[in-house]
Design an enzyme around this catalytic site. Structure first.
Site, PDB file in Angstrom:
ATOM      1  N   CYS A 108       0.965 -33.633 -68.743  1.00 49.91           N
ATOM      2  CA  CYS A 108       0.192 -32.569 -69.395  1.00 49.91           C
ATOM      3  C   CYS A 108      -1.228 -32.636 -68.817  1.00 49.91           C
ATOM      4  O   CYS A 108      -1.891 -33.659 -68.931  1.00 49.91           O
ATOM      5  CB  CYS A 108       0.198 -32.847 -70.896  1.00 49.91           C
ATOM      6  SG  CYS A 108      -0.852 -31.731 -71.822  1.00 49.91           S
ATOM      7  N   CYS A 115     -13.427 -26.532 -74.268  1.00 48.22           N
ATOM      8  CA  CYS A 115     -12.773 -25.211 -74.281  1.00 48.22           C
ATOM      9  C   CYS A 115     -13.704 -24.217 -74.967  1.00 48.22           C
ATOM     10  O   CYS A 115     -14.285 -24.538 -75.998  1.00 48.22           O
ATOM     11  CB  CYS A 115     -11.443 -25.290 -75.026  1.00 48.22           C
ATOM     12  SG  CYS A 115     -10.582 -23.693 -75.059  1.00 48.22           S
ATOM     13  N   CYS A 122      -8.311 -27.655 -83.368  1.00 42.06           N
ATOM     14  CA  CYS A 122      -8.160 -28.332 -82.074  1.00 42.06           C
ATOM     15  C   CYS A 122      -9.437 -29.108 -81.732  1.00 42.06           C
ATOM     16  O   CYS A 122     -10.529 -28.534 -81.709  1.00 42.06           O
ATOM     17  CB  CYS A 122      -7.869 -27.272 -81.014  1.00 42.06           C
ATOM     18  SG  CYS A 122      -7.900 -27.903 -79.327  1.00 42.06           S
TER      19      CYS A 122
HETATM   20  N1  SAH Z   1      -5.497 -23.562 -74.568  1.00 40.20           N
HETATM   21  C1  SAH Z   1      -4.097 -23.478 -74.449  1.00 40.20           C
HETATM   22  C2  SAH Z   1      -3.462 -24.767 -73.966  1.00 40.20           C
HETATM   23  C3  SAH Z   1      -4.040 -26.044 -74.501  1.00 40.20           C
HETATM   24  S1  SAH Z   1      -3.753 -26.317 -76.223  1.00 40.20           S
HETATM   25  C4  SAH Z   1      -3.469 -23.016 -75.750  1.00 40.20           C
HETATM   26  O1  SAH Z   1      -4.163 -22.973 -76.755  1.00 40.20           O
HETATM   27  O2  SAH Z   1      -2.297 -22.673 -75.725  1.00 40.20           O
HETATM   28  C5  SAH Z   1      -2.021 -26.748 -76.207  1.00 40.20           C
HETATM   29  C6  SAH Z   1      -1.323 -26.591 -77.551  1.00 40.20           C
HETATM   30  O3  SAH Z   1      -1.849 -27.527 -78.500  1.00 40.20           O
HETATM   31  C7  SAH Z   1      -1.508 -25.201 -78.188  1.00 40.20           C
HETATM   32  O4  SAH Z   1      -0.267 -24.666 -78.577  1.00 40.20           O
HETATM   33  C8  SAH Z   1      -2.353 -25.496 -79.416  1.00 40.20           C
HETATM   34  O5  SAH Z   1      -2.098 -24.571 -80.432  1.00 40.20           O
HETATM   35  C9  SAH Z   1      -1.900 -26.907 -79.769  1.00 40.20           C
HETATM   36  N2  SAH Z   1      -2.834 -27.653 -80.615  1.00 40.20           N
HETATM   37  C10 SAH Z   1      -4.179 -27.631 -80.591  1.00 40.20           C
HETATM   38  N3  SAH Z   1      -4.676 -28.461 -81.549  1.00 40.20           N
HETATM   39  C11 SAH Z   1      -3.625 -29.012 -82.182  1.00 40.20           C
HETATM   40  C12 SAH Z   1      -3.488 -29.963 -83.234  1.00 40.20           C
HETATM   41  N4  SAH Z   1      -4.545 -30.514 -83.847  1.00 40.20           N
HETATM   42  N5  SAH Z   1      -2.243 -30.315 -83.634  1.00 40.20           N
HETATM   43  C13 SAH Z   1      -1.153 -29.783 -83.025  1.00 40.20           C
HETATM   44  N6  SAH Z   1      -1.220 -28.909 -82.003  1.00 40.20           N
HETATM   45  C14 SAH Z   1      -2.438 -28.515 -81.585  1.00 40.20           C
HETATM   46 FE1  SF4 Z   2      -8.825 -24.088 -76.509  1.00 38.64          FE
HETATM   47 FE2  SF4 Z   2      -7.719 -25.843 -78.160  1.00 38.64          FE
HETATM   48 FE3  SF4 Z   2      -7.695 -23.239 -78.751  1.00 38.64          FE
HETATM   49 FE4  SF4 Z   2      -6.152 -24.171 -76.740  1.00 38.64          FE
HETATM   50  S1  SF4 Z   2      -5.968 -24.662 -78.908  1.00 38.64           S
HETATM   51  S2  SF4 Z   2      -7.482 -22.342 -76.757  1.00 38.64           S
HETATM   52  S3  SF4 Z   2      -7.504 -25.815 -75.964  1.00 38.64           S
HETATM   53  S4  SF4 Z   2      -9.513 -24.524 -78.565  1.00 38.64           S
END
Ligand code: SAH
Ligand code: SF4
Length: 370
Positions: A108, A115, A122
């Site tokens: 990954c 971001c 997140c």
């Molecule tokens: N920015 C992109 C890819 C990176 S995040 C996106 O948002 O898709 C990758 C995945 O992690 C996304 O599906 C996001 O919803 C998930 N994610 C982010 N924070 C999380 C958390 N605290 N617990 C579980 N999944 C999370």
């Molecule tokens: Fe950015 Fe995290 Fe949202 Fe993905 S889930 S778009 S990494 S802030």
């Protein structure tokens, strides 16, 4: 005094390299040899590329350099996954996570430091945006993790001997997911160039089925991407089944609401048996009710897809909780009853803060803190 080379050679795609080689007065096939040295044999000095004309090697040394990323630190989870911390040239850091799963070894990778999209659940989003990664920084996470993996296994990387290095770098990373730090489509050009080199048969030679790009729904960039020939597996983070909840969790929804995101998902050109992955982070009391599940089923009706439910990875810095197992299974059952393929994604690497949404490059801060 000779000037320092300015071109990071791994920022260039096969077409760019071909143009460069032709501009320098050499044959196009030298570009293909060069790519083989960089990505197959993983050589880091031009002078070792012995089948390239000597004059070309010398000119390349003057105009370009070969960047690498070496993990500063590797942490191993109880479940076998590994988190790599890479320090970048400007002192920032990013993380990548290697997840073994049967015959698959998935890495990954990150596309940004932080971001800009600031999703509430997140940690990467919470840290704010620092900068985009370059194409070479995206690709070097793969080469660097492969190398870290090889050396961790007790084998030494023999940089002098290309064939030995290939041997040392086993087991091979089989799948790439762009789900680490950052939003890949907010760093469109560098991400697309990196995917091209992941595909290219003399590059990393990964098929489109083995590369997954996850987006939070940047519709204009998705639009741009579907008009290209690039092949990869789409993953779209829905995370809510109505606009109010989604806008609360993901500010991007205010600019590109669910209707727009789903409309473009209906237009993805999928090959036979290909399906879009919808990611849905389950958060207690926010988006996990049976009504949410029914709404979600209704929203995605007719789209060839599978749903990955991701129970929230908790953190003291987040105000949310993971739902009970009972609620998670109930949510899944509602989707399954509607004939929607739906899995609950196992959280990997939680004990080393390597799970989804937990990447922040914190090793770096901890290591440098007084
Ligand atoms: N920015 C992109 C890819 C990176 S995040 C996106 O948002 O898709 C990758 C995945 O992690 C996304 O599906 C996001 O919803 C998930 N994610 C982010 N924070 C999380 C958390 N605290 N617990 C579980 N999944 C999370
Ligand atoms: Fe950015 Fe995290 Fe949202 Fe993905 S889930 S778009 S990494 S802030």
């Amino acid at each position: 005094m000779p000037s320092k080379p300015t071109v990071d050679i791994k920022d260039l795609t096969q077409n760019d390299l071909e143009r460069l080689v032709l501009t320098l007065g050499h044959q196009g096939y030298s570009a293909r040899q060069l790519i083989t040295w960089l990505y197959r044999r993983r050589i880091i000095n031009f002078h070792e590329m012995t089948d390239l004309p000597k004059t070309l090697r010398e000119t390349l040394r003057r105009v370009a350099f070969i960047s690498t990323l070496t993990p500063n630190r590797i942490e191993t989870s109880e479940d076998g996954s590994k988190k790599f911390l890479f320090s970048l040239m400007d002192g920032n850091s990013v993380e990548s996570v290697l997840v073994p799963d049967g015959s698959r070894l998935t890495l990954c990778i990150s596309t940004q430091v932080g971001c800009p999209l600031g999703c509430r659940f997140c940690l990467t989003g919470r840290m704010g945006f620092v900068r985009n990664l370059t194409t070479s920084e995206i690709l070097n996470q793969i080469l660097g993790a492969q190398r870290g993996e090889a050396t961790q296994l007790g084998k030494t990387a023999q940089w002098e001997e290309a064939t030995q290095w290939e041997e040392a770098s086993k087991p091979k990373i089989t799948n790439i997911v762009l789900m680490g730090m950052g939003e890949p489509l907010a760093n469109y050009d560098n991400t697309v160039k990196a995917i091209e080199m992941m595909h290219y048969d003399l590059g990393l030679a990964l098929s489109g089925r083995r590369i997954t790009l996850s987006t939070s729904g940047l519709v204009p960039a998705m639009e741009r991407l579907i008009s290209t020939k690039l092949r990869f597996q789409w993953a779209v983070s829905l995370n809510a089944a109505d606009d109010d909840t989604r806008s609360f969790l993901m500010p991007i929804n205010k600019s590109h609401p669910l209707k727009e995101v789903l409309e473009i998902c209906r237009r993805f050109r999928l090959r036979p048996r290909e399906r879009t992955i919808f990611e849905y982070v389950l958060i207690d009391g926010i988006n996990d009710s049976p009504r949410d599940a029914l709404r979600l089923a209704h929203l995605i009706k007719g789209i060839p897809c599978k749903v990955n439910l991701i129970p929230l990875n908790e953190s003291p810095e987040l105000e949310f909780q993971r739902p009970s197992d009972e609620k998670i299974y109930e949510f899944q059952k509602i989707l399954l009853d509607k004939y929607i393929t739906c899995i609950i994604r196992k959280s990997r690497g939680g004990d080393i803060s390597a799970a989804c949404g937990q990447l922040t490059g914190t090793f770096h801060r901890v290591m440098n803190s007084p």
